[in-house]
Design a protein around this motif. Structure first.
Motif, PDB file in Angstrom:
ATOM      1  N   TYR A 191      20.561  -5.912 -72.105  1.00  0.00           N
ATOM      2  CA  TYR A 191      19.279  -5.209 -72.134  1.00  0.00           C
ATOM      3  C   TYR A 191      18.661  -5.261 -73.528  1.00  0.00           C
ATOM      4  N   LEU A 192      17.344  -5.154 -73.564  1.00  0.00           N
ATOM      5  CA  LEU A 192      16.593  -5.032 -74.822  1.00  0.00           C
ATOM      6  C   LEU A 192      15.725  -3.788 -74.738  1.00  0.00           C
ATOM      7  N   VAL A 193      15.842  -2.920 -75.750  1.00  0.00           N
ATOM      8  CA  VAL A 193      14.961  -1.763 -75.883  1.00  0.00           C
ATOM      9  C   VAL A 193      14.320  -1.833 -77.260  1.00  0.00           C
ATOM     10  N   GLU A 194      13.001  -1.792 -77.306  1.00  0.00           N
ATOM     11  CA  GLU A 194      12.286  -1.798 -78.590  1.00  0.00           C
ATOM     12  C   GLU A 194      11.834  -0.373 -78.901  1.00  0.00           C
ATOM     13  N   ILE A 195      12.215   0.107 -80.084  1.00  0.00           N
ATOM     14  CA  ILE A 195      11.983   1.498 -80.474  1.00  0.00           C
ATOM     15  C   ILE A 195      10.848   1.573 -81.489  1.00  0.00           C
ATOM     16  N   ASP A 196       9.852   2.425 -81.200  1.00  0.00           N
ATOM     17  CA  ASP A 196       8.690   2.529 -82.083  1.00  0.00           C
ATOM     18  C   ASP A 196       8.973   3.477 -83.250  1.00  0.00           C
ATOM     19  N   LYS A 197       7.954   3.706 -84.074  1.00  0.00           N
ATOM     20  CA  LYS A 197       8.137   4.505 -85.287  1.00  0.00           C
ATOM     21  C   LYS A 197       8.428   5.968 -84.987  1.00  0.00           C
ATOM     22  N   ASP A 198       8.105   6.414 -83.773  1.00  0.00           N
ATOM     23  CA  ASP A 198       8.399   7.786 -83.366  1.00  0.00           C
ATOM     24  C   ASP A 198       9.744   7.889 -82.646  1.00  0.00           C
ATOM     25  N   TYR A 199      10.501   6.811 -82.674  1.00  0.00           N
ATOM     26  CA  TYR A 199      11.816   6.738 -82.052  1.00  0.00           C
ATOM     27  C   TYR A 199      11.748   6.952 -80.542  1.00  0.00           C
ATOM     28  N   GLN A 200      10.699   6.383 -79.963  1.00  0.00           N
ATOM     29  CA  GLN A 200      10.537   6.333 -78.523  1.00  0.00           C
ATOM     30  C   GLN A 200      10.636   4.873 -78.079  1.00  0.00           C
ATOM     31  N   ALA A 201      11.026   4.679 -76.828  1.00  0.00           N
ATOM     32  CA  ALA A 201      11.122   3.322 -76.294  1.00  0.00           C
ATOM     33  C   ALA A 201       9.723   2.776 -76.038  1.00  0.00           C
ATOM     34  N   ALA A 202       9.331   1.780 -76.842  1.00  0.00           N
ATOM     35  CA  ALA A 202       8.031   1.133 -76.629  1.00  0.00           C
ATOM     36  C   ALA A 202       8.100   0.197 -75.433  1.00  0.00           C
ATOM     37  N   THR A 203       9.180  -0.555 -75.320  1.00  0.00           N
ATOM     38  CA  THR A 203       9.418  -1.432 -74.177  1.00  0.00           C
ATOM     39  C   THR A 203      10.911  -1.442 -73.886  1.00  0.00           C
ATOM     40  N   GLY A 204      11.261  -1.763 -72.667  1.00  0.00           N
ATOM     41  CA  GLY A 204      12.653  -1.923 -72.291  1.00  0.00           C
ATOM     42  C   GLY A 204      12.755  -2.913 -71.156  1.00  0.00           C
ATOM     43  N   ARG A 205      13.768  -3.742 -71.177  1.00  0.00           N
ATOM     44  CA  ARG A 205      13.918  -4.720 -70.114  1.00  0.00           C
ATOM     45  C   ARG A 205      15.383  -5.072 -69.885  1.00  0.00           C
ATOM     46  N   ALA A 206      15.660  -5.471 -68.641  1.00  0.00           N
ATOM     47  CA  ALA A 206      16.920  -6.121 -68.289  1.00  0.00           C
ATOM     48  C   ALA A 206      16.665  -7.618 -68.246  1.00  0.00           C
ATOM     49  N   PHE A 207      17.727  -8.409 -68.345  1.00  0.00           N
ATOM     50  CA  PHE A 207      17.600  -9.867 -68.299  1.00  0.00           C
ATOM     51  C   PHE A 207      18.137 -10.452 -66.994  1.00  0.00           C
TER      52      PHE A 207
END
Length: 272
Positions: A191-207
């Motif tokens: 999985y990939l989770v991209e975390i924004d400056k507020d420490y929230q998940a901006a995007t998340g995906r399975a492969f």
């Protein structure tokens, strides 16, 4: 993401392999410029993932020779930092009263620990601003994945690779299933989770939408498989996980995506 997320945080992958010589993959006839560009990104990101994952594995082995993790519940995980000449620093960090400190640091070149060890006084070595950003992003990504019910494949603990902040201001956190079957490497459960400056998940995906694995090339390549076929429906070209897994497997992959076949073979010396 599926149910049953396994949120262990300390175990690095135990399959340690030197990276083979790399060539560019050959796109199929009719591939669009967008697909070719996405494939090129996947190649570079996959190589980056492999290098950081390998450095974490090597450092975990080195640290286990010095301590028993069971005696140090304050250790929260590891972070990887690119250094000069393609070396990678691996920082194991601890938590005390909500603050993070360097517990151990190793510098790895390929599969060799060049320097490092335990930090004598962790409380005098708080994480740098950039490392603290990565540590908090890692925790946020694991929490998000658990909330979403992400499923790891096999019985191994989850591995993580936290990459430097992107130009868009997000920290990419990869949550990876480790190998559990001898001679096999997982292609699902990543999985990939991209975390924004507020420490929230901006995007998340399975492969992938299921657990499956592929063969690892044996020590004698003459008895190994010539090709392993993978059907991929989430993207129109290979992803970084295909390249990452391929570098662990050392087996050529044929990826069927959007009715085209992409061949990944980075095991051939350029002189051949």
């Amino acid at each position: 993401m599926k149910n049953g997320f396994l949120a262990a945080i300390l175990t690095a992958p135990m399959v340690i392999m030197a990276a083979p010589p790399l060539l560019a993959a050959m796109p199929p006839e009719g591939a669009t410029e967008e697909q070719i560009a996405a494939d090129a990104f996947a190649l570079e990101r996959g190589k980056q993932l492999f290098a950081h994952d390998q450095a974490a594995a090597v450092s975990s082995v080195a640290l286990r020779k010095l301590i028993d993790f069971a005696d140090h519940p304050e250790v929260r995980g590891y972070l990887t930092v690119p250094e000069k000449d393609r070396a990678i620093a691996v920082v194991f960090y601890s938590e005390l009263d909500g603050a993070h400190y360097e517990f151990a640091r190793f510098v790895v070149d390929g599969v060799t620990v060049k320097s490092g060890g335990l930090i004598d006084t962790p409380e005098d070595n708080p994480l740098s601003g950039a490392l603290e950003r990565q540590a908090r992003s890692r925790a946020a990504a694991l929490a998000y994945a658990a909330q979403q019910g992400a499923q790891m494949c096999g019985q191994a603990s989850a591995n993580t690779v936290v990459l430097p902040e992107s130009e868009a201001g997000a920290v990419p956190v990869y949550i990876l299933s480790g190998p559990t079957r001898p001679g096999r490497y997982p292609l699902g459960g990543h999985y990939l989770v991209e975390i924004d400056k507020d420490y929230q998940a901006a995007t998340g995906r399975a492969f992938a939408d299921q657990c499956f694995d592929g063969p690892i090339m044996p020590a004698d390549p003459s008895i190994g498989p010539e090709l392993f076929n993978v059907t991929h429906s989430f993207d129109n070209q290979p992803t970084e996980i295909h390249y990452f897994a391929h570098l662990h497997m050392k087996v050529p992959l044929q990826i069927a995506a959007n009715n085209r076949f992409w061949t990944i073979d980075l095991t051939v010396d350029a002189a051949d």
